[in-house]
Design a protein around this motif. Structure first.
Motif, PDB file in Angstrom:
ATOM      1  N   GLY A  54       0.820  -1.208   0.000  1.00  0.00           N
ATOM      2  CA  GLY A  54       0.000   0.000   0.000  1.00  0.00           C
ATOM      3  C   GLY A  54       0.854   1.257   0.000  1.00  0.00           C
ATOM      4  O   GLY A  54       0.544   2.239  -0.680  1.00  0.00           O
ATOM      5  N   LYS A  55       1.950   1.233   0.754  1.00  0.00           N
ATOM      6  CA  LYS A  55       2.854   2.386   0.790  1.00  0.00           C
ATOM      7  C   LYS A  55       3.537   2.574  -0.566  1.00  0.00           C
ATOM      8  O   LYS A  55       3.706   3.702  -1.036  1.00  0.00           O
ATOM      9  CB  LYS A  55       3.889   2.195   1.900  1.00  0.00           C
ATOM     10  N   ARG A  76       2.284   1.674  -3.384  1.00  0.00           N
ATOM     11  CA  ARG A  76       1.254   2.154  -4.309  1.00  0.00           C
ATOM     12  C   ARG A  76       1.064   3.663  -4.161  1.00  0.00           C
ATOM     13  O   ARG A  76       0.880   4.383  -5.151  1.00  0.00           O
ATOM     14  CB  ARG A  76      -0.053   1.409  -4.047  1.00  0.00           C
ATOM     15  N   SER A  77       1.120   4.154  -2.937  1.00  0.00           N
ATOM     16  CA  SER A  77       1.011   5.598  -2.718  1.00  0.00           C
ATOM     17  C   SER A  77       2.177   6.337  -3.368  1.00  0.00           C
ATOM     18  O   SER A  77       2.012   7.421  -3.937  1.00  0.00           O
ATOM     19  CB  SER A  77       0.976   5.901  -1.216  1.00  0.00           C
ATOM     20  N   ARG A  93       1.507   6.607  -7.004  1.00  0.00           N
ATOM     21  CA  ARG A  93       0.475   7.609  -7.271  1.00  0.00           C
ATOM     22  C   ARG A  93       1.046   9.020  -7.200  1.00  0.00           C
ATOM     23  O   ARG A  93       0.647   9.910  -7.961  1.00  0.00           O
ATOM     24  CB  ARG A  93      -0.662   7.451  -6.263  1.00  0.00           C
ATOM     25  N   GLU A  94       2.012   9.212  -6.297  1.00  0.00           N
ATOM     26  CA  GLU A  94       2.642  10.525  -6.178  1.00  0.00           C
ATOM     27  C   GLU A  94       3.626  10.776  -7.314  1.00  0.00           C
ATOM     28  O   GLU A  94       3.944  11.929  -7.622  1.00  0.00           O
ATOM     29  CB  GLU A  94       3.375  10.620  -4.834  1.00  0.00           C
ATOM     30  N   ASN A 114      -3.451  -4.878  -2.102  1.00  0.00           N
ATOM     31  CA  ASN A 114      -2.630  -3.786  -2.616  1.00  0.00           C
ATOM     32  C   ASN A 114      -1.560  -4.280  -3.580  1.00  0.00           C
ATOM     33  O   ASN A 114      -1.166  -3.559  -4.505  1.00  0.00           O
ATOM     34  CB  ASN A 114      -1.973  -3.019  -1.467  1.00  0.00           C
TER      35      ASN A 114
END
Length: 286
Positions: A44-45, A47-48, A51-52, A143
């Motif tokens: 999940g981290k 994936r963030s 996205r950034e 994720n």
């Protein structure tokens, strides 16, 4: 890459001192105590981060994660010898071992099904080297699957779907076999079976059911049974696996499973963690 004497390994890894009781450290739960939710949080981290940074590709993501986790130089192993390498060189060597593991198995046109692929980094590496093959990865983390789709969703030859070794039957594989010639499907794992405290039931009761419906199986895994009992490094590796609660029955399970003929087992192909190296195991339908 330069050789690292075993006596100097404690300078680059805390584990020899821990295994010998020379380090007062708070023992963490073994690998068997780490559930899917832990990996899901890590993915999940990542994936963030993607996205950034939407321009970030799969190799850039892996490099970022590597440099966050380690600083050069790092210790690795190859064929029971230890070396110090740069973090990026370590990844290059791991990628080389990954690609080489399928050499001689893939002729072109096959579908490689990677079980427990995480977010799919290995799929991207393999797809770049085997340009005539398709790659399907499966993982139990929400994720991980989502990140794989974020990174590879626009690629025709790479797909990431939900999968769990612990299921009674593998829908991921059933879907492939419904449409493909058995001689065109290759099963693959890399480091994913380690997370299971025992793989005997999975291999004997589930994997074996598919053996006569695929061309071959290739595993880059941590194989406890191959650790020597007559060397110091072998004893350290056995002690590490025991302490972390890694499974110790993968190779034995493959050898007793109906319909599976283990054709080779190559020890310590690459050890990103020198006390927990990957070995290459190949099998074919019996």
């Amino acid at each position: 890459m330069r050789e690292l004497p075993l006596d100097d390994l404690p300078k680059h890894s805390p584990w020899p001192a821990r295994l010998l009781g020379c380090d007062d450290w708070e023992e963490q739960p073994g690998y068997g105590g780490i559930g899917v939710s832990t990996y899901d949080e890590v993915y999940g981290k990542l994936r963030s981060l993607v996205r950034e940074n939407p321009e970030m590709g799969f190799r850039e993501l892996q490099r970022s994660a590597n440099h966050y986790a380690e600083e050069s130089p790092v210790a690795i192993s190859r064929s029971e010898s230890l070396y110090l390498v740069d973090v990026d060189e370590k990844q290059e060597l791991q990628d080389e071992a990954l690609v080489a593991s399928l050499a001689g198995t893939l002729d072109g046109g096959e579908t490689v099904v990677s079980l427990g692929c995480g977010w799919g980094y290995e799929l991207g590496v393999l797809a770049e080297s085997y340009t005539d093959c398709e790659f399907l990865g499966g993982d139990p983390t929400e994720n991980g699957v989502a990140l794989g789709r974020d990174l590879f969703g626009d690629r025709d030859r790479i797909t990431v779907e939900a999968f769990d070794f612990r299921d009674d039957w593998w829908d991921l594989l059933e879907g492939v076999l419904a449409d493909a010639d058995p001689d065109e499907v290759v099963l693959f794992t890399q480091g994913s079976l380690t997370a299971l405290p025992s793989v005997r039931d999975i291999v004997v009761e589930t994997l074996a059911d598919y053996a006569d419906r695929v061309r071959a199986g290739v595993h880059l895994e941590h194989v406890y049974e191959l650790h020597p009992e007559d060397t110091l490094l072998g004893h350290l590796r056995r002690g590490y696996a025991d302490l972390r609660e890694y499974n110790d029955d993968m190779l034995a399970s493959l050898r007793v499973a109906d319909g599976i003929d283990v054709t080779s087992a190559t020890y310590d192909v690459i050890g990103g963690n020198p006390l927990h190296p990957l070995s290459e195991v190949r099998w074919k339908p019996a």
